[in-house]
Enzyme design. Structure first.
Site, PDB file in Angstrom:
ATOM      1  N   GLY A 121      16.413  23.024  49.782  1.00 24.97           N
ATOM      2  CA  GLY A 121      16.150  24.445  49.138  1.00 24.97           C
ATOM      3  C   GLY A 121      14.141  23.828  48.845  1.00 24.97           C
TER       4      GLY A 121
ATOM      5  N   GLN B 188       6.118  23.815  45.037  1.00 22.44           N
ATOM      6  CA  GLN B 188       6.383  23.117  46.096  1.00 22.44           C
ATOM      7  C   GLN B 188       5.200  24.661  47.312  1.00 22.44           C
ATOM      8  OE1 GLN B 188       9.879  21.505  47.091  1.00 22.44           O
ATOM      9  NE2 GLN B 188       8.820  20.349  48.607  1.00 22.44           N
TER      10      GLN B 188
ATOM     11  N   CYS C 209      11.562  16.343  52.553  1.00 26.99           N
ATOM     12  CA  CYS C 209      11.255  16.605  51.933  1.00 26.99           C
ATOM     13  C   CYS C 209       9.922  17.743  52.224  1.00 26.99           C
ATOM     14  CB  CYS C 209      10.713  15.817  50.986  1.00 26.99           C
ATOM     15  SG  CYS C 209       9.419  16.776  49.556  1.00 26.99           S
ATOM     16  N   LEU C 210      10.260  18.909  52.304  1.00 30.64           N
ATOM     17  CA  LEU C 210       9.365  19.818  53.195  1.00 30.64           C
ATOM     18  C   LEU C 210       7.589  19.448  52.792  1.00 30.64           C
ATOM     19  CD1 LEU C 210      11.047  23.107  52.343  1.00 30.64           C
ATOM     20  CD2 LEU C 210      11.095  21.301  54.520  1.00 30.64           C
TER      21      LEU C 210
ATOM     22  N   HIS D 276      16.794  16.571  43.938  1.00 29.68           N
ATOM     23  CA  HIS D 276      15.343  16.676  44.497  1.00 29.68           C
ATOM     24  C   HIS D 276      14.782  17.179  43.807  1.00 29.68           C
ATOM     25  CE1 HIS D 276      12.876  15.257  48.150  1.00 29.68           C
ATOM     26  NE2 HIS D 276      12.579  16.854  48.218  1.00 29.68           N
ATOM     27  N   GLU D 277      15.060  18.404  43.683  1.00 31.44           N
ATOM     28  CA  GLU D 277      14.261  19.938  43.101  1.00 31.44           C
ATOM     29  C   GLU D 277      13.913  19.770  41.963  1.00 31.44           C
ATOM     30  OE1 GLU D 277      12.769  21.192  45.728  1.00 31.44           O
ATOM     31  OE2 GLU D 277      14.273  20.782  47.232  1.00 31.44           O
TER      32      GLU D 277
ATOM     33  N   HIS E 258      11.070  17.142  41.266  1.00 34.20           N
ATOM     34  CA  HIS E 258       9.562  18.415  41.983  1.00 34.20           C
ATOM     35  C   HIS E 258       9.076  18.667  40.483  1.00 34.20           C
ATOM     36  CE1 HIS E 258       8.896  18.637  46.362  1.00 34.20           C
ATOM     37  NE2 HIS E 258       9.867  18.045  46.419  1.00 34.20           N
TER      38      HIS E 258
END
Length: 197
Positions: free
Chosen positions: A45, A50, A96-97, A138-139, A142
């Site tokens: 995701g 991000q 997490c990216l 998670h997204e 963000h």
């Protein structure tokens, strides 16, 4: 290619703005760019902040752990809060990216529902369980300016940052190699496709 933002960058720490214009070429291009950045970074995701854009939008390409794969996007998502009496928390490894190379155990609910809109403004309801529910939560976090490190005890947060320091350069090298392969494949595809075809 849009660069994935890293922990410490201000855009990750503030709530994002609502998407107000749907059906535009710009929004479609952003969704496409986000999918590409997510693919290069090998993520499940990716939220708009991000890639440095403070809009309430995320994309996903995520398996749920039950044999299903979920691919899509959602704008202006609202995560439904589960009934506390029926809420079941699952502890599982999460990364997490924007915290490259770090993976730690984070408790999340086993089921999640997100309501919002697609890029053309059509209403969406996305329901997930297992790992996909984790991705939706998670997204959604963000877009509120929250990263998964905020959900950790101080000791676990320090461990995640230690892992990032140790693995960051390897992660970036892998992403660069993947981006080069993707670009090479796209050039080859363009060379095979006749103009106007």
């Amino acid at each position: 290619m849009r660069r994935v933002t890293e922990i410490g960058e201000e855009v990750l720490r503030r709530p994002c703005r609502d998407v107000t214009e749907f059906g535009t070429a710009e929004l479609t291009a952003l969704v496409d760019d986000m999918f590409r950045a997510m693919q290069v970074a090998e993520g499940a995701g990716l939220a708009a902040n991000q890639v440095g854009v403070d809009l309430r939008l995320f994309v996903f390409d995520c398996h749920d752990g039950y044999g299903g794969r979920h691919v899509g996007h959602i704008a202006n998502p609202v995560l439904e809060q589960p009934d506390p009496r029926r809420r079941r928390l699952i502890e599982d490894v999460e990364g997490c990216l924007s915290v490259p190379g770090a993976t730690v155990v984070v408790p999340r609910t086993e089921h999640a529902v997100v309501r919002g809109f697609d890029k053309d403004g059509a209403p969406l309801v996305i329901e997930g369980r297992g790992y996909f529910a984790r991705c939706l939560q998670h997204e959604s976090d963000h877009l509120l300016g929250t990263v998964y490190l905020d959900r950790l005890a101080k000791r676990d947060r320090k461990e995640a940052l230690r892992q990032m320091d140790e693995r960051r350069e390897q992660v970036f090298a892998r992403r660069a190699a993947r981006a080069a392969r993707l670009e090479q494949g796209e050039r080859a595809e363009r060379a095979r496709t006749p103009l106007g075809g």
